[in-house]
Design an enzyme around this catalytic site. Structure first.
Site: not given
Lengths: 965, 179
Positions: A443, A495, A679
């Site tokens: 990520d 994120h 996600s």
């Protein structure tokens, strides 16, 4: 006739009187002879001849024996009547024999003057003298007593001979190594043996120690009784926050675990009486249960369940006795336990206090910080402790809060509706995950210092963003997966941090949020950079690295990841990417990806690749999230959140809450944020897969697929069977963990335990190889990758199933943590067993305290000699001199309570050759090298043996010191 | 004559607008000092709508600003408003808040085009890069709400136009009221 004329001359009187005179003379002489007088008229007055020839003909003799045999000869013409002897100390006797005589004489220590006299039949005497010196031989004993590693001593014990340094306050806290076993002593004023602290008391011992998360601290109380009671309190050393308590009444042990890594203050406090104790940290102990009265326990503050003894039931059911106890009844009736509220009341406190002893208030630090709730819990526990001392109370317990399922105590867990939707609390009742399972979050990286993540991130993460401009960290590929944010102008998003938190945030640690798998570890792989975008190539390198395939970094992790989470999408199909993912799956990784947020049916990659689990998103009611992709590639659904609702009316949008960062003020703030998207759905499935792996380490990607496709780990929603919205259904964590644990799976090799943590002490361990499933399976090879590790077959069958011995050689290892992998290759699968150990040179040398070395007669157990020794660097060199020949045992130990016996429970003890088998030493000459170990015995025996110096085979209970004048 | 008149009218019809645009000729533009003070991809509920169309708001006092951040923090725990919120001088400046609209993934954000702001004809023109990920780029699959805040002087404009890098008008806001 005239006789007188016979005697005179001219006359011839002699002729006449001569015969008469002769007759008189003869008679006279005979009488005179018969009178016996010696002085006269004997024919032999010579003394007899006498010689002493044994043991020596000399006049003096020295012996080490306590008795002596002397002998010799005597002669006389008249004959020897007797031979007698006499010493200068008054002993006397008759020798046996005469002409050849012998006598046995007991000697006094030192000089003995022996006179032998021969007497002949005429009474003549003759004497000879022999001086005999009785001199006892003595010897010297010497050796070194070594303190066991990781030992420490309370710096202010009651023994006045021991070195002293106060540790009675937080400011004076004694630094303690870890792991460690410490021996100590506490007493209230006027209790215990006379000594340094008898009069004033030694009521508190404070220790400062650095601990790891979940590390347990155990207090063993040497003499638990109504008259001796010790407690423990745990504080965060940084801000003196009270973390936990262990204040049971009359417990033999007290214990608790620390919630997170950090520096702590441990306070051992005496409630009543005096006692030795041992405090162990980081050591392996068996079956200790945590203390009963802990503030970390989940109970209703201010409430207590009380049952009075039968004889006191009637009296108990009146208001007056209850008010004296500071209790008011809330529920319950006569003859049974009731629920009571604790009423803060000074008079009641006095009443309870006066009957139970101990301090009126908990002896916590004056500057300790705690919330109002914690204070109320502490006061409740302390009141319960006092109530338990009362003879009229049979039971006094906290009113525990029982939750339907295992619920983490993380502060913001109540806002994480998405876990209940998956039955995760049910699953946590079965398993909360395993540190042996590793999930690679490929990520944007992870904020490695986020408080709710920093202890969960492995050290083998990597940054594969090859373009420095996109990497925003000044370089290309590097070993630092820390997420610097995706913007250079503030307002970064993090994120990867959010995704990682959903997988495995530090859970049940009273802060932050909970993760799906509490104990799983995160391998952070950075592949998305500036603007949260990345390239297929960089991502492929990250995947390759995570599963141990060759990649552009030139490195691979020691232990590859078990699960890959790819919360990304957008690229078109790429054969090279498919190939990489196929290889990753072949390497054993379960690969989970987000289905996409375009609300389309078109495939989104990487989720749509073969071998990848594609996860769609649902909202709080399990309805499809409005943004979620759908289509034939969807495999399973999980919560992704929906900001358009607040259906649970908690004041927050119905998003997925997880870890995050905020840089809008410049420096990063560690926050928790609601996000929505597929996600967020994917890491839920990754976390559940991690839970499955923890109960079945041999779970393969095929096995996971098999469970999924047979609907065994999902709740079927939408159209019956598989559909394009939910796939096979919404993931059900409880079903998943159960079927992983109990369900039939393809035949695989299983190795137990799945991971080996050899700590700081273990030199050996055993692995068991078994077959799971019904098909034939054999072990083809077993290998390890560390020089200090060796695996050998122990007891195996012809297929290689059975036990294997893992041996560790720490000898040449310097301080640090070591990792290795043992690889079992079977005909069906490969199992990697991570091995780790810690080599710890304690910051402080071992110190078992001021020691006494005692020499005890092996028959009488009486101490015949002793010396005291202050150790140096954990060694106590001793030398005992002037020891007479004999048989002995040698002991060493401390006398912290100054009761003149060493090695009591809570005190150090050692014996030559070992405490398990104290050896009888026969002393006939000087002896050196009599070395042995001294240590604190932690497992204090129960019952009759309690109070006995542990396992040393003595007749008596104590090894007593000689009292000095 | 009629033809001439028609021609004149035609000339006027064409010419007048040209004359109008002359009012916005570069020589009539007065530069406007603009400074980016905040941007995020998680502006979420800062405004009342989650629609995906761009929106702008003119923030003229601290109360309005605090309301924005309070709304932001409804989806965030532990965050605090930026420090500059307390000290922002609303006496001579205001804040232009622009949100991109809800986006399906990461990779979207707004960037101020330096030097692009000017006043013309009582209208402030502000240029923002409307950044979007390339079609085949790997991006995070999280719903985003990019926004940006710009500090602008309280000059003589009553309306603000927000244009992208191509000059296309994306959204606009009147200065004396919220939309």
């Amino acid at each position: 006739m005239n006789y007188f004329r016979l005697i005179t001359s001219k006359n011839r009187w002699p002729v006449r009187f001569g015969p008469i005179l002769a007759l008189v003379l003869i008679v006279y002489m005979g009488v005179g002879c018969d009178s016996g007088g010696s002085s006269h008229h004997h024919d032999d007055d010579r003394s007899p001849a006498l010689t002493i020839s044994q043991p020596t003909e000399a006049d003096t003799y020295t012996t080490g024996e306590a008795s002596i045999t002397i002998g010799g000869s005597a002669s006389d013409d008249q004959g020897i009547e007797q031979v007698i002897w006499e010493t200068d100390s008054g002993k006397s006797g008759e020798a046996t024999g005469t002409t050849t005589w012998e006598a046995q004489i007991d000697l006094d220590p030192g000089s003995n003057r022996i006179t032998v006299t021969a007497i002949d039949t005429a009474g003549n005497k003759s004497s000879e003298t022999l001086s005999v010196t009785f001199s006892v031989a003595t010897y010297t004993l010497s050796g070194t007593v070594t303190a066991a590693s990781n030992t420490a001593i309370d710096s202010d014990v009651n023994d006045p001979n021991a070195p002293y340094e106060s540790n009675d306050s937080a400011e004076e806290a004694q630094e303690m190594p870890t792991p460690a076993t410490l021996g100590g002593y506490l007493n209230t004023p006027g209790t215990g043996a006379k000594g340094r602290s008898f009069a004033a008391g030694d009521k508190n011992d404070f220790f400062r120690v650095e601990l790891l998360a979940d590390e347990r601290i155990v207090l063993n109380i040497a003499e638990p009784s109504l008259n001796a009671d010790l407690d423990m309190y745990l504080y965060d050393a940084t801000d003196l926050e009270l973390i936990d308590t262990a204040i049971d009444r009359n417990a033999r042990t007290e214990s608790f675990e620390v919630p997170r890594a950090g520096v702590y203050l441990i306070q051992v406090a005496v409630y009543l009486g005096a006692s030795n104790y041992t405090l162990t940290i980081g050591q392996v102990q068996s079956t200790e249960q945590r203390s009963d009265l802990r503030i970390s326990r989940d109970f209703a503050p201010g409430e207590v369940i009380v049952e009075f003894t039968k004889s006191d039931q009637a009296r108990a059911n009146t208001a007056r006795p209850l008010s004296c106890l500071g209790l008011t009844q809330k529920a319950g009736g006569c003859g049974r336990a009731g629920l009571f509220s604790i009423v803060p009341d000074a008079d009641a406190n006095f009443s309870v206090q006066s009957q139970t002893g101990g301090a009126a208030e908990p002896p916590i630090l004056a500057g300790a910080s705690m919330g109002a709730g914690t204070r109320k819990k502490l006061d409740t526990l302390y009141r319960i402790k006092k109530l338990r001392s009362r003879p009229d109370i049979a039971v006094a317990e906290p009113n525990d809060i029982h939750r339907a399922y295992k619920t983490p105590n993380d502060e913001h867990y109540p806002l994480q509706w998405h876990y209940s939707l998956l039955n995760l609390p049910d699953a946590w009742d079965i398993s909360t995950g395993s540190k042996a399972v590793k999930v690679a979050v490929i990520d944007t990286g992870v904020i490695v210092n986020h408080p709710d993540l920093k202890d969960k991130i492995t050290g083998d993460g990597y940054d594969f963003i090859s373009d420095p401009e996109r990497a925003l960290d000044g370089d290309g590929i590097d070993g630092d997966p820390d997420d610097p944010g995706d913007s250079t102008q503030g307002g970064s998003s993090f994120h990867g941090t959010h995704v990682a938190g959903t997988v495995a945030a530090a859970s049940n640690n009273k802060e932050g949020i909970s993760g799906a798998s509490w104990h799983t570890r995160i391998m952070a792989i950075r592949a998305l950079g500036k603007g949260s975008v990345g390239t297929t190539y960089d991502i492929m390198q990250g995947i390759r690295y995570a599963v141990g395939l060759e990649n552009d970094s030139g490195k691979t992790p020691d232990v590859p990841a078990d699960i890959l989470n790819l919360s990304m999408g957008g690229a078109d199909f790429s054969q090279s990417e498919q190939d990489v993912l196929t290889k990753a799956r072949d390497a054993g990784a379960i690969i989970i990806a987000a289905a996409g947020n375009s609300a389309e049916k078109a495939p989104s990659y990487p989720a749509a690749y073969d071998g990848v689990i594609s996860v769609s998103a649902v909202g709080i009611n399990a309805d499809p999230a409005p943004y979620s992709n759908s289509g034939p590639s969807i495999d399973v659904a999980a919560p992704g959140g929906d900001f358009s609702t607040d259906l649970n009316a908690d004041g927050y949008v119905d998003g997925v809450l997880s870890t995050d960062g905020d840089t809008s003020s410049g420096a990063i703030q560690y926050v928790y944020t609601f996000y929505q998207g597929t996600s967020m759905a994917a890491p839920h499935v990754s976390g559940v897969a991690a839970l499955m792996k923890s109960v079945r380490p041999g779970l393969t990607p095929d096995g996971f697929d098999g469970f999924l496709q047979s609907f065994k780990i999902v709740k079927d929603l939408g159209a019956s069977g598989r559909d394009d919205i939910y796939g096979y259904g919404i993931i059900d964590a409880r079903k998943a963990v159960l079927v992983a644990r109990d369900g039939s799976v393809p035949t695989v090799l299983n190795i137990s335990p799945a991971t080996l943590n050899l700590g700081t002490l273990a030199g050996k361990a055993t692995l068991t190889a078994t077959r799971v499933g019904s098909e034939a399976l054999s072990v083809k090879s077993v290998s390890d990758d560390a020089e200090w590790l060796k695996v050998t077959q122990s007891e195996t069958d012809e297929r290689g199933l059975g036990t294997y011995t893992v041996a560790v050689n720490r000898k040449d290892l310097s301080e640090g943590i070591y990792n290795a992998t043992i690889t079992f290759v079977s005909s069906e699968n490969t199992v990697n067993v991570p091995v780790n150990l810690r080599v710890s040179s304690t910051l402080l040398p071992p110190d078992a305290g001021f020691h006494y070395i005692l020499l005890a007669d092996s028959e009488t157990d009486e101490t015949v000699a002793q010396i005291s020794v202050e150790g140096k660097e954990g060694e106590y060199e001793y030398r005992l001199t002037d020891i007479e020949a004999g048989e002995y045992r040698i002991y060493a130990g401390t006398d912290s309570d100054n009761d003149y016996s060493i090695g009591d429970p809570g005190e150090a003890i050692g014996a030559y050759l070992s405490t398990d088998q104290p050896k009888v030493l026969t002393l006939r000459s000087d002896r050196s090298g009599l070395d042995f170990v001294t240590e604190f015995k932690v497992n204090i025996p129960e019952g009759e043996d309690a109070g006995r110096a542990a396992s040393i085979g003595r007749k008596d209970d104590k090894i007593l010191k000689k009292r000095t004048p | 004559m009629k033809r001439i008149g028609l021609v004149c009218l035609l000339i006027l019809w064409v010419g007048l607008p040209a004359g109008c645009t002359h009012a916005d000729a570069p020589e009539n533009r007065r530069p406007l000092a603009v400074q980016m003070i905040y941007k995020s991809t998680a502006c979420g509920k800062m405004v009342d709508t989650l629609k995906d169309k761009p929106q702008a708001r003119w923030i003229a006092d601290r109360t309005d600003l605090e309301v924005l951040f309070n709304r932001r923090d409804r989806r965030r725990i532990g965050a605090r408003p930026p420090k500059w919120v307390e000290s922002f001088n609303f006496a001579d400046s205001g804040i232009l808040f622009v949100r991109m609209g809800q986006k399906p993934t990461g990779g979207y954000h707004l960037e101020y085009i330096p030097g692009s702001a000017y006043i013309s004809n009582q209208t402030a023109e502000v240029g923002l890069q409307w950044v979007a990920p390339a079609p085949d780029q790997m991006v995070t699959q999280v719903i985003t709400q990019p926004c940006i805040m710009l500090k602008m002087p309280k000059a003589d404009f009553s309306r603000i136009h927000i244009r992208d890098g191509h000059g296309e008008l994306k959204t606009a806001v009147n200065r004396d009221r919220s939309d």
